[in-house]
Design a protein around this motif. Sequence first.
Motif, short mmCIF file in Angstrom:
data_model
loop_
_atom_site.label_atom_id
_atom_site.label_comp_id
_atom_site.label_asym_id
_atom_site.label_seq_id
_atom_site.Cartn_x
_atom_site.Cartn_y
_atom_site.Cartn_z
N ASN A 29 0.82 -1.21 0.00
CA ASN A 29 0.00 0.00 0.00
C ASN A 29 0.86 1.26 0.00
N GLY A 30 0.72 2.11 0.99
CA GLY A 30 1.41 3.38 0.96
C GLY A 30 0.69 4.36 0.06
N ASP A 31 1.44 5.34 -0.47
CA ASP A 31 0.79 6.34 -1.33
C ASP A 31 0.63 5.85 -2.77
N ARG A 32 1.17 4.64 -3.08
CA ARG A 32 0.98 4.04 -4.40
C ARG A 32 0.57 2.59 -4.22
N PRO A 33 -0.66 2.33 -3.83
CA PRO A 33 -1.11 0.95 -3.60
C PRO A 33 -1.04 0.12 -4.87
N VAL A 34 -0.79 -1.17 -4.69
CA VAL A 34 -0.83 -2.11 -5.81
C VAL A 34 -2.24 -2.10 -6.40
N LYS A 35 -2.32 -2.10 -7.71
CA LYS A 35 -3.61 -2.08 -8.41
C LYS A 35 -3.93 -3.46 -8.96
N ALA A 36 -5.22 -3.71 -9.12
CA ALA A 36 -5.66 -4.96 -9.73
C ALA A 36 -5.02 -5.10 -11.10
N GLY A 37 -4.49 -6.29 -11.38
CA GLY A 37 -3.86 -6.55 -12.66
C GLY A 37 -2.37 -6.33 -12.67
N GLU A 38 -1.82 -5.65 -11.65
CA GLU A 38 -0.38 -5.49 -11.56
C GLU A 38 0.25 -6.78 -11.04
N THR A 39 1.58 -6.86 -11.14
CA THR A 39 2.31 -8.05 -10.74
C THR A 39 3.19 -7.75 -9.54
N VAL A 40 3.12 -8.62 -8.55
CA VAL A 40 3.89 -8.50 -7.32
C VAL A 40 4.86 -9.67 -7.22
N LEU A 41 6.09 -9.40 -6.82
CA LEU A 41 7.09 -10.44 -6.60
C LEU A 41 7.35 -10.58 -5.11
N THR A 42 7.25 -11.81 -4.59
CA THR A 42 7.58 -12.09 -3.19
C THR A 42 8.77 -13.04 -3.16
N LEU A 43 9.53 -12.96 -2.06
CA LEU A 43 10.76 -13.74 -1.94
C LEU A 43 10.66 -14.71 -0.77
N GLY A 44 10.80 -16.00 -1.05
CA GLY A 44 10.86 -17.00 0.01
C GLY A 44 9.52 -17.31 0.62
N SER A 45 9.59 -18.01 1.77
CA SER A 45 8.37 -18.49 2.43
C SER A 45 8.28 -18.06 3.89
N GLY A 46 8.85 -16.91 4.21
CA GLY A 46 8.71 -16.35 5.55
C GLY A 46 7.34 -15.73 5.75
N GLY A 47 7.09 -15.30 6.98
CA GLY A 47 5.78 -14.77 7.33
C GLY A 47 5.33 -13.59 6.49
N LYS A 67 11.86 -22.45 24.51
CA LYS A 67 13.19 -22.64 23.93
C LYS A 67 13.15 -23.62 22.76
N GLN A 68 12.34 -24.65 22.87
CA GLN A 68 12.21 -25.60 21.77
C GLN A 68 11.61 -24.91 20.54
N ALA A 69 10.63 -24.04 20.78
CA ALA A 69 10.04 -23.27 19.69
C ALA A 69 11.09 -22.40 19.02
N TRP A 70 11.94 -21.78 19.83
CA TRP A 70 12.99 -20.91 19.31
C TRP A 70 13.97 -21.70 18.44
N ARG A 71 14.32 -22.91 18.90
CA ARG A 71 15.25 -23.74 18.12
C ARG A 71 14.63 -24.13 16.79
N HIS A 72 13.34 -24.46 16.80
CA HIS A 72 12.68 -24.82 15.55
C HIS A 72 12.66 -23.63 14.60
N PHE A 73 12.41 -22.45 15.13
CA PHE A 73 12.42 -21.25 14.31
C PHE A 73 13.81 -21.01 13.73
N ASP A 74 14.83 -21.19 14.54
CA ASP A 74 16.21 -20.95 14.13
C ASP A 74 16.66 -21.96 13.07
N SER A 75 16.01 -23.11 12.98
CA SER A 75 16.40 -24.14 12.01
C SER A 75 16.07 -23.74 10.58
N ARG A 76 15.16 -22.77 10.40
CA ARG A 76 14.73 -22.26 9.10
C ARG A 76 14.07 -23.34 8.25
N GLN A 77 13.51 -24.34 8.86
CA GLN A 77 12.86 -25.42 8.12
C GLN A 77 11.35 -25.23 8.01
#
Length: 336
Positions: free
Chosen positions: A153-171, A317-327
Motif C-alpha cells: 500500500n502506501g501512497d501508491r497501492p498495488v492495483k488490480a492486474g499489476e504483478t507483485v514479486l515475493t521472496l521466500g516463504s517467511g511470514g 526454547k524448543q520453539a525458538w530452536r525450531h524457528f532458528d532451524s529455518r525449516q
Amino acid sequence: MQSYRFKQFGHLDHLALCQEEMPEPGAREVLVQIRATSFNYRDLAIMNGQYTLPSHPGHIPLSDAAGEVIQIGPRVERFKVGDRVVNTFMPRWFGGAFQASGRAELYGSDRDGWLTEYKVVSEESLLALPDYLSFEQGATLPCAAVTAWSALNGDRPVKAGETVLTLGSGGVSLFAIQLAKAMGARVIATTSSETKAAQLKALGADEVISYVQHPEWSHEVLRLTAGLGVNRVVEVGGPGTLNQSIRSICIGGELALIGFVAHDAVAIDFFSLFNSSARFRVINVGSREDFEQMNRVLVQHQIMPVIDSTFPFADAKQAWRHFDSRQHVGKIVISH
C-alpha cells in the motif's frame, strides 16, 4: 506470573524463565492475559546481537501477541473485560507518517515484549482481534502481516492486474501473497523446493521460481512478464537479493525494502538501479491505522494466517530452536 527474559544476548541459553509480580493497570491501561505469541526474524537477530537497532539485555522478548483483557484501569474507553485483543508493533504509532522517535519503543529490544503470562499496556496500543481468528492466528499479525500490508500500500497501492514479486516463504512473504491476491494482483514467488512451491501456489501464487535451479532468478521473472518486470517487489532478503530484485522491477516500479535475511552481500549494480527508474521505500511495519485497515481486508476475504507449528509456553526454547532451524513454512507460535 512467569516471564522469559534474556539475561544477555548471543545464545539461547541466556533465555531464563523468571517468577515476577503481577502488574496492575493504571489510568487508560489494561491488563492482558496473553494467550499466544509468535516469532519474527528480528527476534533471532536480537538474540544473536545482530539487530540493526539498539537493543538491551534484560527485556522480555517477542513483539507479537494476542490475548484477553482481564482487568481495566481508570478511564479506559476502548476495551472492556473479556475483549480479545492484539497488540500494535509500535505502541505509540497510531497513524500518519512514521516518526523516527517511534523507534525508541520497540517490544523485545527497547522495552519488555510479550513472552510472559500477563502484561499491562496502554489501551491505545491494542486493537480488537477479528472474531474469526484464534488467539494463535491473531498473534501472527502485528509484525509480519502489517508489514506485508504496508509494502503493498502506501501512497501508491498495488492495483488490480499489476504483478507483485515475493521472496521466500517467511511470514511477510506468505501474507503478501494472500493480500496481493485479495487486491487483484498477479503474484510471482521465489522459493527453494518443490514442496514449498506447492504450498505457495496453494496460497495463491500464480508462478513460483526456484532460486536453487535459477540463481539468477531475475531472468525468470522477466521471462514470465514478457520482459517488462514486476510492479512491486516485497524485498525481504536485503543485501543478498537486492540486485536480483532491482533487475526484476519494471521501469517506474517500486521495491518495498523490508528485511535482511539474506546476508551474502554483493555490490549494488548501479546501472541496473539507475535504469530501473524504480522507487525504493523502506517499510517500518505500520501504524495502528494501517493494522485496522488491513484487518478489514482480512475479514472481508477471510484470510487465514499460515502457522507452521505451535508450542506450549513451557517449551519456548524448543520453539525458538525450531524457528532458528529455518525449516518452517509459516509462523511459529507459542500458546500461553
